[in-house]
Motif scaffolding. Structure first.
Motif, PDB file in Angstrom:
ATOM      1  N   PHE A 100       0.824  -1.151  -0.017  1.00  0.00           N
ATOM      2  CA  PHE A 100      -0.089   0.196  -0.025  1.00  0.00           C
ATOM      3  C   PHE A 100       0.986   1.287  -0.102  1.00  0.00           C
ATOM      4  O   PHE A 100       2.037   0.966   0.111  1.00  0.00           O
ATOM      5  N   ASP A 101       0.385   2.500  -0.200  1.00  0.00           N
ATOM      6  CA  ASP A 101       1.170   3.782  -0.285  1.00  0.00           C
ATOM      7  C   ASP A 101       1.167   4.376   0.942  1.00  0.00           C
ATOM      8  O   ASP A 101       0.012   4.552   1.490  1.00  0.00           O
ATOM      9  N   TYR A 102       1.989   4.870   1.284  1.00  0.00           N
ATOM     10  CA  TYR A 102       2.498   5.901   2.638  1.00  0.00           C
ATOM     11  C   TYR A 102       1.590   7.199   2.307  1.00  0.00           C
ATOM     12  O   TYR A 102       1.420   7.556   1.309  1.00  0.00           O
ATOM     13  N   ASN A 103       0.859   7.573   3.512  1.00  0.00           N
ATOM     14  CA  ASN A 103      -0.199   8.672   3.401  1.00  0.00           C
ATOM     15  C   ASN A 103      -1.477   8.339   2.549  1.00  0.00           C
ATOM     16  O   ASN A 103      -1.886   9.704   2.118  1.00  0.00           O
ATOM     17  N   ASP A 104      -1.737   7.150   2.391  1.00  0.00           N
ATOM     18  CA  ASP A 104      -3.100   6.910   1.642  1.00  0.00           C
ATOM     19  C   ASP A 104      -3.631   6.022   2.228  1.00  0.00           C
ATOM     20  O   ASP A 104      -3.552   4.535   1.956  1.00  0.00           O
ATOM     21  N   LEU A 105      -4.715   6.256   3.023  1.00  0.00           N
ATOM     22  CA  LEU A 105      -5.585   5.376   3.693  1.00  0.00           C
ATOM     23  C   LEU A 105      -6.387   4.630   2.742  1.00  0.00           C
ATOM     24  O   LEU A 105      -6.734   3.535   2.966  1.00  0.00           O
ATOM     25  N   ASP A 106      -7.018   5.135   1.833  1.00  0.00           N
ATOM     26  CA  ASP A 106      -7.502   4.413   0.723  1.00  0.00           C
ATOM     27  C   ASP A 106      -6.987   3.284   0.143  1.00  0.00           C
ATOM     28  O   ASP A 106      -7.557   2.336  -0.080  1.00  0.00           O
ATOM     29  N   SER A 107      -5.342   3.503  -0.020  1.00  0.00           N
ATOM     30  CA  SER A 107      -4.848   2.360  -0.654  1.00  0.00           C
ATOM     31  C   SER A 107      -4.650   1.298   0.323  1.00  0.00           C
ATOM     32  O   SER A 107      -4.930   0.000  -0.097  1.00  0.00           O
ATOM     33  N   LEU A 108      -4.657   1.551   1.528  1.00  0.00           N
ATOM     34  CA  LEU A 108      -4.681   0.351   2.611  1.00  0.00           C
ATOM     35  C   LEU A 108      -5.915  -0.237   2.659  1.00  0.00           C
ATOM     36  O   LEU A 108      -6.019  -1.390   2.685  1.00  0.00           O
ATOM     37  N   ARG A 109      -6.979   0.395   2.728  1.00  0.00           N
ATOM     38  CA  ARG A 109      -8.388   0.136   2.648  1.00  0.00           C
ATOM     39  C   ARG A 109      -8.768  -0.890   1.482  1.00  0.00           C
ATOM     40  O   ARG A 109      -9.307  -1.842   1.694  1.00  0.00           O
ATOM     41  N   ALA A 110      -7.997  -0.559   0.396  1.00  0.00           N
ATOM     42  CA  ALA A 110      -8.230  -1.502  -1.091  1.00  0.00           C
ATOM     43  C   ALA A 110      -7.645  -2.772  -0.695  1.00  0.00           C
ATOM     44  O   ALA A 110      -7.966  -3.609  -1.080  1.00  0.00           O
ATOM     45  N   VAL A 111      -6.513  -2.755  -0.125  1.00  0.00           N
ATOM     46  CA  VAL A 111      -5.523  -3.976   0.129  1.00  0.00           C
ATOM     47  C   VAL A 111      -6.616  -4.991   1.063  1.00  0.00           C
ATOM     48  O   VAL A 111      -6.927  -5.904   0.821  1.00  0.00           O
ATOM     49  N   LEU A 112      -7.130  -4.303   2.010  1.00  0.00           N
ATOM     50  CA  LEU A 112      -7.768  -5.152   3.148  1.00  0.00           C
ATOM     51  C   LEU A 112      -9.230  -5.566   2.402  1.00  0.00           C
ATOM     52  O   LEU A 112      -9.664  -6.962   2.646  1.00  0.00           O
ATOM     53  N   ALA A 113      -9.916  -4.672   1.523  1.00  0.00           N
ATOM     54  CA  ALA A 113     -11.000  -5.238   0.729  1.00  0.00           C
ATOM     55  C   ALA A 113     -10.798  -6.527  -0.136  1.00  0.00           C
ATOM     56  O   ALA A 113     -11.725  -7.151  -0.423  1.00  0.00           O
ATOM     57  N   GLU A 114      -9.511  -5.966  -0.810  1.00  0.00           N
ATOM     58  CA  GLU A 114      -9.255  -7.261  -1.717  1.00  0.00           C
ATOM     59  C   GLU A 114      -8.842  -8.675  -1.093  1.00  0.00           C
ATOM     60  O   GLU A 114      -8.983  -9.728  -1.888  1.00  0.00           O
TER      61      GLU A 114
END
Length: 448
Positions: free
Chosen positions: A180-194
């Protein structure tokens, strides 16, 4: 002689050639390799004192990076060296725990108030891998999510499989770590959703050499950990002891479940630590009814020299504001270098990034792109004028004279840099080949 325009590296070159015959890569860390320095200008170090080092040819340099950020008090810092000598005279390694283990554990848990337990090791990879194993055991999940915009977390397969050098890591294991990307909560949420219910740990540096956390980012990661159930792991290998004695987690006010420490913990002596919540750490102990985790069991992890080094380093941090001293040194250097760059009209091409205690420089080409050949040219000219450093990472030992010499070296380097920009390349200015990324799949043909 420091500051000379044409230092002699002949003895270092002979030693480096011999190292390539005996040691794969010619060094024990990729970042220390001769391919990371201008060709024919890779000094082999004999000794260091404070912020200066001397090579086999008698050249003396002001050093930055300070042992890959491991040294904050200066090379040969007497209180630490003396403490280690006293400790090892009474023995180094025993068949039972030594009193040094108790002393160091008590001190470390006072230093890191959010941690309940600690286990010591010898390098950062051991403790980050131990954190991953604990997280997988505690959650029953297989995947690890790492911040892909941060450079390095471990030499072990779970991380190396994600790099440009995964050869030797089983293909089946290369998908065990996602990014995931630093300072990007949406990118972490996307990983968790995937990967719903499959991420055991999220591993990241709370801050990096080039980026501070945006408001709410770390707090958001903490909330996601509480909601999703993954284990939050802060890699404090660099931040710890450079951002604060108590770590970046103290600076930003966010408590991880586990944190990994190393680098400056021993001012260059080998020591690392895994610390965290009791319910997680006890999975590797004797006081659990759950299936036990094999957790950092090493012969040399608790040797007395490293633990004594840590205690002496912490004494110095407790008695003096070492981080404030480094901040002052780094700020003064940054201001002076930026002034020289502005005077030279190169502000769009030579830039400084990061906290004053852990500062790096960027070298950009005529189109504003990061450029390895321009970086090599800059390193070459710094070396010619008495500065050894892939960065401007300071220590508390850097003196006004060290900083003044560095600014003069930059002042000499910038006109050469400007000529390269004007002619559209480094031809005729750079001696030899440019440096290359430390982690790369193929070694390009070159003279070593």
């Amino acid at each position: 002689m420091i500051g000379g325009t044409d230092p002699d590296f002949s003895c270092s070159l002979r030693a480096q050639a011999r190292l390539h015959e005996l040691v794969p890569g010619g060094a024990h860390t990729y970042a220390r390799g001769s391919d990371q320095y201008p060709e024919q200008m890779a000094p082999v170090i004999v000794r260091g004192s404070g912020a200066r080092v001397e090579d086999l040819d008698g050249n003396v340099f002001v050093e930055y990076g300070m042992g890959l950020r491991a040294v904050t008090l200066g090379h040969g810092f007497a209180p630490v060296v003396d403490a280690v000598c006293r400790a090892v005279r009474d023995g180094v390694s025993f068949t039972r725990p030594s009193v040094w283990e108790l002393r160091a554990a008590e001190r470390f848990l006072e230093q890191v108030p959010g941690a309940d337990m600690v286990k010591f090791a010898k390098n950062g990879s051991d403790v980050t891998t131990a954190a991953v194993r604990l997280a997988r055991a505690a959650t029953g999940r297989p995947l690890v999510a790492v911040c892909r915009t941060q450079p390095f977390f471990s030499t072990d397969d779970w991380f190396i499989g994600t790099t440009a050098m995964p050869h030797g890591v089983l293909p089946a294991h290369r998908g065990d770590t996602v990014g995931f990307d630093y300072n990007d909560l949406d990118s972490l949420r996307a990983v968790l959703a995937e990967h719903p219910g499959r991420v055991a740990a999220v591993v990241l540096e709370p801050a990096s050499a080039t980026a501070e956390p945006e408001p709410g980012f770390l707090e958001g990661v903490r909330r996601l950990a509480d909601e999703d159930g993954f284990v939050l792991v802060f890699d404090e290998i660099i931040c710890g002891m450079r951002w604060s004695r108590h770590g970046a987690q103290h600076v930003y006010g966010v408590r991880p479940d586990l944190s990994c420490w190393g680098k400056a913990l021993g001012n260059g002596f080998p020591i690392a630590a895994l610390a965290g919540r009791r319910e997680l750490m006890e999975l590797g102990g004797l006081r659990t009814d759950a299936e036990r985790v094999f957790l950092v069991s090493t012969t040399h992890g608790p040797e007395t020299g490293g633990l004594a080094a840590y205690l002496a380093v912490d004494d110095e941090y407790a008695q003096h504001d070492v981080v404030a001293t480094m901040t002052d040194r780094g700020t003064r250097l940054a201001d002076a270098v930026r002034h020289e760059v502005a005077v030279a009209g190169l502000g769009e091409h030579v830039q400084l990034h990061g906290r004053p205690t852990s500062m790096v420089f960027a070298t950009l080409d005529g189109r504003g792109r990061p450029c390895q050949s321009m970086r090599t040219l800059f390193l070459q000219e710094l070396l010619r004028h008495g500065v050894l450093g892939q960065s401007f990472v300071v220590s508390a030992a850097h003196t006004d004279d060290d900083l003044d010499l560095t600014v003069r070296a930059v002042r000499h380097a910038l006109p050469v840099y400007a000529r390269a920009l004007e002619q559209g390349g480094v031809e005729g200015l750079l001696v030899g080949r440019p440096v290359a990324p430390a982690l790369r799949p193929v070694a390009a043909p070159r003279r070593l």
